[in-house]
Design an enzyme around this catalytic site. Structure first.
Site, PDB file in Angstrom:
ATOM      1  N   CYS A   1       0.851  -1.185   0.000  1.00 48.97           N
ATOM      2  CA  CYS A   1       0.000   0.000   0.000  1.00 48.97           C
ATOM      3  C   CYS A   1       0.896   1.248   0.000  1.00 48.97           C
ATOM      4  CB  CYS A   1      -0.831  -0.056   1.272  1.00 48.97           C
ATOM      5  SG  CYS A   1      -2.152   1.100   1.362  1.00 48.97           S
ATOM      6  N   PRO A   2       0.657   2.279  -0.778  1.00 54.02           N
ATOM      7  CA  PRO A   2      -0.444   2.550  -1.689  1.00 54.02           C
ATOM      8  C   PRO A   2      -0.086   2.324  -3.154  1.00 54.02           C
ATOM      9  CG  PRO A   2       0.727   4.576  -1.288  1.00 54.02           C
ATOM     10  CD  PRO A   2       1.524   3.469  -0.640  1.00 54.02           C
TER      11      PRO A   2
END
Lengths: 71, 367
Positions: free
Chosen positions: A11-12
């Site tokens: 993430c991200p």
């Protein structure tokens, strides 16, 4: 239809790569995003919908795919 | 039922609920015995665990905090219940280890991780404003690197047993906390001696771990997503946590506004700022705040487990090499401003250089 593979990315990164790929598409074109965690699926779906694009998720080959249609 | 619950937890109200519950519980724990403004501090608690294991000899910060294993096990329970446990490995584990080491050093120069920065702010410690400003800058720099293609590479699925290793370690830590054998060190004074009853800490930790796994609560991600793509989803949870903890602190008489002589804090502004720049940068490059790293560990992410171990080892170095900051001291009306010594200042500098080199060197092209 363009496909990007974001499996295994932290993430991200799936969201960042999805947004970058969407910028290269014309209106009406579709993008397939391969993801391998529910978190990434949720994040990609939320990003696409926040941009007012149609997005649906489905299971595929033990992973997941989010299909986004650019408006 | 499971699908409806999942949809709720993924919604705005789900993340707000998580923030409210975490803020409330984190304000209650100091009332029940935890140190002031330290209902939850992942960095401080991992530092205390490092001390309890004898990885450092700072006698005032040694205690096997049950909240840390409970975070992992609460997350594990949620992941198993909702079918999200997936053992994975192989995304630059050694780099993550060092990011964990430097994240801990940065956090201990500030005297708290992002979780405690929020709780310090909610308790009236205005030094936290400077820390959060530093955190935001660090996360912003990390986010800019990610936008330019920074990546720790892909993880891949691995054997389930590997994903269970960190949860098993956490069960071991809990058993040691309950059994209290002689080789586990426990502070007799100082922050390490202050703790809520073990079963309450355990229950609170399990609940937070469960909720955070379902909602993907992340203190760093809240800032990163807003700065990077103006996404306010996680930020809503963070704001809910701040507001709830603030109101609970007011109700409990724990709100004490000011800069100087705050509990387990210093008012050396430059180092509050720079410590959190380093910590924020490390968390951003590693893809999650220290809490999120624990929750990911519970889901089977062994790379996050390596980051957690890096933080624990980093805490050992931080105290053995006198890198951690000293708190402000107020004696007979005379204030002595704390902060890090030269060792800590140099360590922050090395950590920042390390992160910048990674940020420029570990890039992939994508479109």
């Amino acid at each position: 239809m363009k496909t990007i593979d974001t499996t295994g990315l932290s993430c991200p990164e799936p969201v960042i790569r999805t947004r970058a790929a969407l910028q290269t598409l014309a209106a009406g074109e579709q993008l397939q995003v391969l993801v391998d965690t529910v978190t990434a699926r949720e994040n990609v779906l939320r990003t696409a919908r926040s941009l007012k694009y149609d997005a649906v998720a489905a299971d595929r080959d033990g992973g997941m795919v989010v299909t986004i249609t650019k408006k | 039922m499971r699908q409806q619950l999942s949809a709720f937890f993924a919604s705005r109200w789900g993340i707000i609920l998580a923030g409210v519950v975490i803020g409330l519980l984190a304000a209650l724990l100091p009332k029940l015995g935890n140190p002031p403004n330290m209902g939850v501090c992942v960095a401080c608690f991992e530092r205390d665990i490092a001390g309890a294991f004898g990885l450092h000899r700072a006698a005032v910060v040694q205690y096997l905090r049950p909240e840390i294993p409970a975070f992992v096990l609460g997350s594990l329970a949620a992941a198993l219940l909702f079918g999200e446990f997936r053992a994975r490995a192989g995304s630059a584990p050694l780099v993550r280890f060092f990011l964990g080491v430097f994240a801990m050093i940065g956090a201990l120069v500030f005297l708290g991780c992002p979780w405690r920065a929020i709780l310090r702010l909610a308790g009236g410690d205005w030094n936290a404003i400077i820390g959060i400003a530093g955190l935001t800058l660090g996360v912003g720099i990390g986010g800019a690197f990610i936008k330019q293609g920074f990546s720790l590479g892909r993880s891949r699925e691995t054997f389930k047993i590997a994903g269970g290793l960190m949860p098993a370690l956490m069960v071991g830590i809990l058993l040691l906390a309950l059994a209290q054998p002689a080789f586990i060190l426990i502070s007799e004074k100082g922050p390490g001696s202050l703790h809520a009853p073990i079963l309450i800490s355990l229950a609170v930790g399990l609940l937070i771990g469960f909720l955070a796994q379902r909602t993907r609560f992340c203190t760093m991600g809240a800032i990163r997503d807003f700065v990077l793509i103006r996404d306010t989803h996680l930020l809503l949870g963070l704001l809910a946590m701040i507001v709830t903890a603030f109101l609970a602190n007011l109700a409990l008489g724990q709100f004490k506004p000011g800069f100087e002589a705050q509990a387990i804090a210093h008012s050396s502004h430059l180092w509050n700022f720079l410590g959190m720049v380093l910590a924020g940068l490390c968390f951003a490059l590693a893809g999650g705040c220290p809490g999120r790293q624990l929750f990911l560990t519970g889901e089977g992410d062994t790379d996050s487990g390596v980051f957690v171990l890096g933080m624990i080892v980093g805490a050992g170095f931080a105290h053995n090499w006198l890198l951690a900051a000293a708190p402000d001291k107020l004696a007979e009306g005379v204030l002595t401003v704390g902060g890090p010594g030269l060792n800590g200042q140099v360590a922050v500098g090395i950590g920042l250089v390390f992160c910048l080199v990674l940020g420029f060197a570990m890039r992939e092209r994508f479109e």
